[in-house]
Design a protein around this motif. Structure first.
Motif, PDB file in Angstrom:
ATOM      1  N   VAL A  25       0.830  -1.201   0.000  1.00  0.00           N
ATOM      2  CA  VAL A  25       0.000   0.000   0.000  1.00  0.00           C
ATOM      3  C   VAL A  25       0.866   1.253   0.000  1.00  0.00           C
ATOM      4  CG1 VAL A  25      -1.675   1.337   1.340  1.00  0.00           C
ATOM      5  CG2 VAL A  25      -1.949  -1.136   1.111  1.00  0.00           C
ATOM      6  N   SER A  26       1.856   1.283   0.888  1.00  0.00           N
ATOM      7  CA  SER A  26       2.690   2.481   1.008  1.00  0.00           C
ATOM      8  C   SER A  26       3.476   2.751  -0.270  1.00  0.00           C
ATOM      9  CB  SER A  26       3.644   2.348   2.195  1.00  0.00           C
ATOM     10  OG  SER A  26       4.423   1.172   2.096  1.00  0.00           O
ATOM     11  N   GLU A  27       4.038   1.705  -0.869  1.00  0.00           N
ATOM     12  CA  GLU A  27       4.794   1.898  -2.100  1.00  0.00           C
ATOM     13  C   GLU A  27       3.885   2.260  -3.262  1.00  0.00           C
ATOM     14  OE1 GLU A  27       7.002  -1.706  -2.495  1.00  0.00           O
ATOM     15  OE2 GLU A  27       8.540  -1.094  -1.054  1.00  0.00           O
ATOM     16  N   ALA A  28       2.691   1.700  -3.301  1.00  0.00           N
ATOM     17  CA  ALA A  28       1.736   2.061  -4.347  1.00  0.00           C
ATOM     18  C   ALA A  28       1.351   3.532  -4.232  1.00  0.00           C
ATOM     19  CB  ALA A  28       0.493   1.177  -4.261  1.00  0.00           C
ATOM     20  N   GLU A  29       1.134   3.998  -3.016  1.00  0.00           N
ATOM     21  CA  GLU A  29       0.800   5.409  -2.822  1.00  0.00           C
ATOM     22  C   GLU A  29       1.951   6.306  -3.258  1.00  0.00           C
ATOM     23  OE1 GLU A  29      -0.240   5.412   1.295  1.00  0.00           O
ATOM     24  OE2 GLU A  29      -2.368   4.987   0.902  1.00  0.00           O
ATOM     25  N   ASP A  30       3.187   5.874  -2.979  1.00  0.00           N
ATOM     26  CA  ASP A  30       4.357   6.651  -3.420  1.00  0.00           C
ATOM     27  C   ASP A  30       4.425   6.708  -4.941  1.00  0.00           C
ATOM     28  OD1 ASP A  30       5.097   7.079  -0.803  1.00  0.00           O
ATOM     29  OD2 ASP A  30       6.638   5.528  -0.776  1.00  0.00           O
ATOM     30  N   ALA A  31       4.152   5.578  -5.603  1.00  0.00           N
ATOM     31  CA  ALA A  31       4.196   5.535  -7.064  1.00  0.00           C
ATOM     32  C   ALA A  31       3.124   6.442  -7.656  1.00  0.00           C
ATOM     33  CB  ALA A  31       4.018   4.098  -7.549  1.00  0.00           C
ATOM     34  N   VAL A  32       1.937   6.438  -7.072  1.00  0.00           N
ATOM     35  CA  VAL A  32       0.856   7.292  -7.564  1.00  0.00           C
ATOM     36  C   VAL A  32       1.230   8.761  -7.396  1.00  0.00           C
ATOM     37  CG1 VAL A  32      -1.530   8.002  -7.165  1.00  0.00           C
ATOM     38  CG2 VAL A  32      -0.948   5.583  -7.202  1.00  0.00           C
ATOM     39  N   GLN A  33       1.795   9.116  -6.248  1.00  0.00           N
ATOM     40  CA  GLN A  33       2.168  10.510  -6.015  1.00  0.00           C
ATOM     41  C   GLN A  33       3.253  10.955  -6.987  1.00  0.00           C
ATOM     42  OE1 GLN A  33       0.661  12.677  -4.220  1.00  0.00           O
ATOM     43  NE2 GLN A  33       2.107  14.340  -4.671  1.00  0.00           N
ATOM     44  N   GLU A  34       4.212  10.102  -7.247  1.00  0.00           N
ATOM     45  CA  GLU A  34       5.281  10.455  -8.181  1.00  0.00           C
ATOM     46  C   GLU A  34       4.731  10.578  -9.605  1.00  0.00           C
ATOM     47  OE1 GLU A  34       8.877  11.527  -9.750  1.00  0.00           O
ATOM     48  OE2 GLU A  34       8.297  11.422  -7.633  1.00  0.00           O
ATOM     49  N   SER A  35       3.749   9.748  -9.941  1.00  0.00           N
ATOM     50  CA  SER A  35       3.147   9.864 -11.278  1.00  0.00           C
ATOM     51  C   SER A  35       2.454  11.215 -11.437  1.00  0.00           C
ATOM     52  CB  SER A  35       2.155   8.718 -11.519  1.00  0.00           C
ATOM     53  OG  SER A  35       0.972   8.883 -10.756  1.00  0.00           O
ATOM     54  N   TRP A  36       1.847  11.716 -10.361  1.00  0.00           N
ATOM     55  CA  TRP A  36       1.240  13.048 -10.416  1.00  0.00           C
ATOM     56  C   TRP A  36       2.292  14.123 -10.653  1.00  0.00           C
ATOM     57  CZ3 TRP A  36      -1.854  16.762 -11.307  1.00  0.00           C
ATOM     58  CH2 TRP A  36      -1.687  18.025 -10.718  1.00  0.00           C
ATOM     59  N   LEU A  37       3.435  14.017  -9.990  1.00  0.00           N
ATOM     60  CA  LEU A  37       4.489  15.010 -10.176  1.00  0.00           C
ATOM     61  C   LEU A  37       4.964  15.035 -11.625  1.00  0.00           C
ATOM     62  CD1 LEU A  37       6.553  14.445  -6.901  1.00  0.00           C
ATOM     63  CD2 LEU A  37       4.886  16.254  -7.385  1.00  0.00           C
ATOM     64  N   ARG A  38       5.062  13.863 -12.222  1.00  0.00           N
ATOM     65  CA  ARG A  38       5.482  13.792 -13.624  1.00  0.00           C
ATOM     66  C   ARG A  38       4.407  14.358 -14.543  1.00  0.00           C
ATOM     67  NH1 ARG A  38       8.969   8.161 -14.346  1.00  0.00           N
ATOM     68  NH2 ARG A  38      10.318   8.511 -12.528  1.00  0.00           N
ATOM     69  N   TYR A  39       3.161  14.089 -14.224  1.00  0.00           N
ATOM     70  CA  TYR A  39       2.058  14.606 -15.027  1.00  0.00           C
ATOM     71  C   TYR A  39       1.988  16.124 -14.929  1.00  0.00           C
ATOM     72  CZ  TYR A  39      -2.769  14.974 -16.782  1.00  0.00           C
ATOM     73  OH  TYR A  39      -3.900  15.288 -17.499  1.00  0.00           O
ATOM     74  N   ASP A  40       2.115  16.624 -13.720  1.00  0.00           N
ATOM     75  CA  ASP A  40       2.034  18.067 -13.493  1.00  0.00           C
ATOM     76  C   ASP A  40       3.191  18.803 -14.161  1.00  0.00           C
ATOM     77  OD1 ASP A  40       0.800  20.349 -12.259  1.00  0.00           O
ATOM     78  OD2 ASP A  40       2.436  20.359 -10.804  1.00  0.00           O
ATOM     79  N   ALA A  41       4.351  18.119 -14.268  1.00  0.00           N
ATOM     80  CA  ALA A  41       5.542  18.761 -14.840  1.00  0.00           C
ATOM     81  C   ALA A  41       5.612  18.637 -16.358  1.00  0.00           C
ATOM     82  CB  ALA A  41       6.796  18.155 -14.219  1.00  0.00           C
ATOM     83  N   ALA A  42       4.714  17.856 -16.958  1.00  0.00           N
ATOM     84  CA  ALA A  42       4.745  17.678 -18.411  1.00  0.00           C
ATOM     85  C   ALA A  42       4.551  19.025 -19.099  1.00  0.00           C
ATOM     86  CB  ALA A  42       3.662  16.702 -18.847  1.00  0.00           C
TER      87      ALA A  42
END
Length: 306
Positions: A25-42
């Motif tokens: 759960v914790s690692e999945a949440e980290d992956a989701v948060q990092e995906s948002w950072l990449r999306y926001d920075a596109a």
């Protein structure tokens, strides 16, 4: 639509993909948060937010799983996935299928696959992505992805978990099981357990644990009937809850703090596997976590273990 709103609408799907790849759960949440950072920075807005974010969370999960595999080789005792009380990806038409794909049994079977095979299998078999989308997500050709999917299916086919198709019947049996557990009714427990029942226990070296799984109807019934009622007598309680899409429970101490989780595999009207997680490092997302060592001292007396 703003990027934030697009992301929030897709967050449940992204978490569900990441959790099935990672089993954490914790690692999945980290992956989701990092995906948002990449999306926001596109720099430009992706033509398909879903494709962009699914690809990002998949690549992140693959990289994280490769690192996690090394840590799991050094894990103390049996390793089980972090318990999931609620899968946020709500698709009523596929509720049963999605629940079975996130079961403890299914996630443990996925451990047989390489990180890349696991990602391709999850995207294709669970979430029905087409091979063009999968190829983009894992940065391989469509032909390579088809080969990876076929290989993953072969690895999974022999051990694919089976559960009773009648989910209401599963719930009814689980309710009887936890009533018998609460009462320490050995005879009733034996009646509900398969002959080759296995009880697994994940403590991670951070809580009391058995040296190996408890196997066999008589051994498992005896262990359950002598431990849980004593826990209840000191004010603990076992509340029914779906754990990884299957009937289960969360054990709490007298103050309501989480002691552990119990997940059941039910087939043919009997419990065929019981998986308990008491490693406090895997329980924080469920609420405040109890001091399991203090719970054991209160239950059994100083210097004793179950």
């Amino acid at each position: 639509m703003s990027r934030t709103r697009e992301f929030e609408e897709l967050r449940p799907l992204l978490f569900s993909i990441a959790y099935r790849i990672l089993g954490s759960v914790s690692e999945a949440e980290d992956a989701v948060q990092e995906s948002w950072l990449r999306y926001d920075a596109a720099t430009s807005h992706p033509a398909s937010p879903k494709a962009f974010l699914a690809a990002a969370v998949t690549r992140l999960s693959i990289d994280m799983l490769r690192s996690a595999r090394v840590r799991r080789e050094q894990y103390v005792g049996a390793w089980l996935p972090e318990p999931l009380a609620c899968d946020p990806y709500d698709d009523p038409e596929r509720a049963a299928e999605l629940a079975d794909s996130v079961s403890m049994a299914a996630l443990l079977l996925l451990e047989r696959l390489s990180p890349l095979e696991r990602a391709v299998f999850v995207l294709r078999e669970v979430f029905a992505f087409d091979f063009a989308e999968i190829a983009s997500a894992v940065e391989r050709s469509e032909a390579a992805c088809r080969q990876l999917a076929a290989r993953a299916r072969r690895h999974m086919s022999d051990g694919r978990p089976r559960f009773d198709t009648d989910r209401q019947e599963r719930e009814r049996l689980a309710a009887r099981f936890f009533d018998a557990l609460h009462d320490g009714d050995v005879a009733a427990l034996r009646h509900m357990l398969t002959a080759d029942i296995q009880l697994s226990w994940d403590a991670g070296g951070n809580a009391p644990q058995w040296a190996r799984p408890v196997v066999g109807v008589h051994n498992v019934a005896r262990v359950l009937a002598t431990t849980v009622p004593q826990f209840v007598r000191i004010g603990g309680h076992v509340e029914s809850s779906r754990i990884n899409g299957q009937p289960g429970a969360i054990a709490r101490d007298r103050g309501g703090k989480v002691v552990g989780t119990i997940a059941l595999d039910i087939l043919g009207g009997q419990v065929q596997a019981i998986r308990m997680i008491v490693n406090p490092d895997k329980l924080g997302h469920l609420g405040p976590v109890a001091d399991v060592w203090q719970v054991v001292r209160d239950t059994y007396g100083a210097g004793r273990r179950p």
